[in-house]
Design an enzyme around this catalytic site. Structure first.
Site, PDB file in Angstrom:
ATOM      1  N   GLU A  95      12.309   8.207  17.507  1.00  0.00           N
ATOM      2  CA  GLU A  95      11.760   6.856  17.600  1.00  0.00           C
ATOM      3  C   GLU A  95      12.791   5.841  17.117  1.00  0.00           C
ATOM      4  OE1 GLU A  95       7.976   6.384  15.730  1.00  0.00           O
ATOM      5  OE2 GLU A  95       7.079   8.116  16.739  1.00  0.00           O
ATOM      6  N   ARG A 135       7.565  -6.373  16.864  1.00  0.00           N
ATOM      7  CA  ARG A 135       8.607  -5.370  16.939  1.00  0.00           C
ATOM      8  C   ARG A 135       8.166  -4.333  17.970  1.00  0.00           C
ATOM      9  NH1 ARG A 135      13.555  -5.800  15.644  1.00  0.00           N
ATOM     10  NH2 ARG A 135      13.750  -3.651  14.909  1.00  0.00           N
ATOM     11  N   ARG A 143      12.583   7.931  12.885  1.00  0.00           N
ATOM     12  CA  ARG A 143      11.983   9.231  12.590  1.00  0.00           C
ATOM     13  C   ARG A 143      12.038  10.140  13.802  1.00  0.00           C
ATOM     14  NH1 ARG A 143       5.426   8.114  11.954  1.00  0.00           N
ATOM     15  NH2 ARG A 143       5.055   7.244  14.018  1.00  0.00           N
ATOM     16  N   ASP A 198      -5.129   0.556  11.479  1.00  0.00           N
ATOM     17  CA  ASP A 198      -5.266   2.003  11.538  1.00  0.00           C
ATOM     18  C   ASP A 198      -6.397   2.328  12.504  1.00  0.00           C
ATOM     19  OD1 ASP A 198      -3.245   2.681   9.771  1.00  0.00           O
ATOM     20  OD2 ASP A 198      -4.556   2.578   8.007  1.00  0.00           O
ATOM     21  N   ARG A 250       2.268   8.650  -6.172  1.00  0.00           N
ATOM     22  CA  ARG A 250       1.385   9.560  -6.907  1.00  0.00           C
ATOM     23  C   ARG A 250       2.155  10.273  -8.010  1.00  0.00           C
ATOM     24  NH1 ARG A 250      -0.313  11.784  -1.690  1.00  0.00           N
ATOM     25  NH2 ARG A 250      -1.844  10.351  -0.808  1.00  0.00           N
ATOM     26  N   ARG A 257       0.809  -1.223   0.000  1.00  0.00           N
ATOM     27  CA  ARG A 257       0.000   0.000   0.000  1.00  0.00           C
ATOM     28  C   ARG A 257       0.839   1.269   0.000  1.00  0.00           C
ATOM     29  NH1 ARG A 257      -5.149  -1.017   4.063  1.00  0.00           N
ATOM     30  NH2 ARG A 257      -6.009  -2.815   2.979  1.00  0.00           N
ATOM     31  N   TYR A 298      -2.007  -5.327  12.406  1.00  0.00           N
ATOM     32  CA  TYR A 298      -1.819  -3.885  12.461  1.00  0.00           C
ATOM     33  C   TYR A 298      -3.123  -3.218  12.042  1.00  0.00           C
ATOM     34  CZ  TYR A 298      -0.171   0.808  11.799  1.00  0.00           C
ATOM     35  OH  TYR A 298      -0.032   2.160  11.899  1.00  0.00           O
TER      36      TYR A 298
END
Length: 356
Positions: A287, A236, A267, A337, A163, A159, A335
Site C-alpha cells: 500500500e 489522501r 504497509r 470505522d 498498553r 487514540r 473517517y
C-alpha cells in the site's frame, strides 16, 4: 446511491420494512471499499485491509444475522529498517526497544510534554516517548499524510493504542473477526431484496435517476453532489500493488507496517492470514499513500481547519434537503470505522421509518 456499508445497511432496513430500493453503483461491483476478490483461493481485500471490530453488541448481532465471522485478531507488526516490533505499543514493544521488563520501567522511559500538545509530533511523544515516535510513528505517518508530523493536528493520533501489558491484540473491542468468505457475502445478503444497477454514475444523470424514487440516500462525496460550489474537499488516496507469490507463507502475519521514511510503501498485507489460509500460494499487497486529485479514489479526508470550513458549508446545504439523506465517510467527510458506519446507517433508517 452507492453500495458500500452505509447504503447497503440502510437499504436492508428499508426492504425489511416493505420499501423498494434501487442501488446505483458507479463501479462494476457491489460493496464499495470492502469489496473482495478471490485469487488462488484466497479472499483478497481489493481496497485495503478491512478488519471488523466493535464493542457495540447491537451492531455485532446485526451483522451476524447475515454472515459468520471467524476469530481473527489483528496483531500487526512494525518493520523499521529490519527491526521488528509488536503493535500496538505494548510491553513487548517497550521491552525490545528499551530492554526493560516492567510497566513501571516503561512509564519512566516516556518523555513528558507539559501542556496541551500543539501537533501530532508532540501528541505522539507524550503518549509513547521520543524513541518509539522516531522509529515507529514519524516515518509511517509522514508517508501516510504527505507532510511533516509537526504540520499535522494532534487529534489524528489521540487514540493511539498504548498498553502496559504483554498483549498484541491491536483493538480493545470485545467483538472482532473477518466474515467467512469475505465481505462480499455480507453485502450480497444485505442487498438481496434490492434492484441493482452497476456501472452507473448517479451524478451523470442525477435528475432522471432522482425522479425514480421518493427519497435518495447519497453516499458519494458531498462536494461533487453540489458541483463543487464551495470548492473541492481534500483527501489522501492509496495505491495498491498486488502480486501472487509461489510460497505458502511470505511474512507470517497479515499486516506489516513499514515505519521508516525511505521505504515507499506504508504497509504490506498478506491476505490469507485473515482467514488462516493454508493455500500453496499467497497474495501480498503493498500500500502506497498518495496525493489526491479530482478523479482519484478518495480514502482519507484531510480534516484540517480549511477543509472543515468548506465541509460546513456543504453540510448546511445538505440539512435543507427534503428528500436526500447523506451518509457514510464521503458524504459526511469523516473517517469511519465499519461498525460506526453500520450504527449510523441503522440510526438513519430508524429515523426514516419513524417519520413515516
Amino acid at each position: 446511491m452507492g453500495s458500500g456499508l452505509f447504503g447497503a445497511v440502510f437499504a436492508q432496513q428499508m426492504t425489511e420494512n416493505g420499501k423498494s430500493c434501487l442501488i446505483i453503483e458507479k463501479r462494476d461491483h457491489l460493496g464499495g471499499n470492502i469489496y473482495c476478490k478471490e485469487i488462488e483461493g484466497i479472499t483478497v481485500h481489493e481496497y485495503g485491509a478491512h478488519i471488523f471490530h466493535t464493542s457495540d453488541k447491537k451492531v455485532w448481532n446485526y451483522v451476524n444475522q447475515f454472515v459468520e465471522f471467524n476469530q481473527y485478531i489483528n496483531s500487526p507488526i512494525a518493520n523499521y529498517y529490519g527491526e521488528i516490533y509488536n503493535l500496538p505499543f505494548n510491553m513487548n514493544t517497550f521491552s525490545k526497544m528499551w530492554g526493560i521488563k516492567t510497566p513501571a520501567e516503561a512509564k519512566a522511559k516516556r518523555a513528558q510534554i507539559t501542556g496541551e500538545p500543539r501537533n501530532l509530533e508532540e501528541q505522539a511523544i507524550s503518549l509513547v516517548g521520543q524513541d518509539i515516535y522516531q522509529k515507529l510513528i514519524k516515518g509511517y505517518t509522514e508517508k501516510q499524510w504527505g507532510r511533516d508530523c509537526k504540520e499535522l493536528p494532534a487529534f489524528i493520533i489521540k487514540r493511539l493504542p498504548v498498553r502496559y501489558t504483554y498483549d498484541n491484540n491491536y483493538f480493545n473491542d470485545r467483538y472482532q473477526g473477518i466474515p467467512e468468505g469475505g465481505y462480499n457475502v455480507l453485502i450480497e445478503q444485505l442487498l438481496e431484496s434490492c434492484d441493482v444497477r452497476l456501472n452507473v454514475d448517479f451524478l451523470q444523470d442525477k435528475e432522471q435517476l432522482s425522479s425514480l424514487a421518493d427519497k435518495i440516500v447519497y453516499t458519494g462525496t458531498i462536494d461533487s453532489y453540489y458541483n463543487y460550489e464551495y470548492g473541492a474537499l481534500e483527501y489522501r488516496s492509496v495505491r495498491f500493488e498486488s502480486e501472487i507469490l509461489d510460497e505458502q507463507n511470505h511474512q507470517g502475519v497479515a499486516v506489516v507496517n513499514y515505519t521508516d521514511r525511505e521505504t515507499p510503501y506504508t504497509r504490506v498485507i498478506e491476505h490469507k492470514h485473515f482467514e488462516f489460509g493454508t493455500q500453496p500460494k499467497t497474495v501480498v499487497t503493498k500500500e502506497y499513500s498518495a496525493d489526491w486529485k479530482l478523479g482519484d479514489e478518495p480514502y482519507y479526508p484531510v480534516n484540517d481547519e480549511k477543509n472543515q470550513k468548506i465541509y460546513a458549508q456543504y453540510a448546511s446545504l445538505a440539512e435543507k434537503e427534503q428528500n436526500v439523506i447523506f451518509g457514510g465517510r464521503l458524504a459526511e467527510y469523516k473517517y469511519y470505522d465499519m461498525d460506526k458506519v453500520i450504527a449510523s446507517a441503522l440510526d438513519a433508517a430508524q429515523k426514516e421509518l419513524a417519520d413515516k
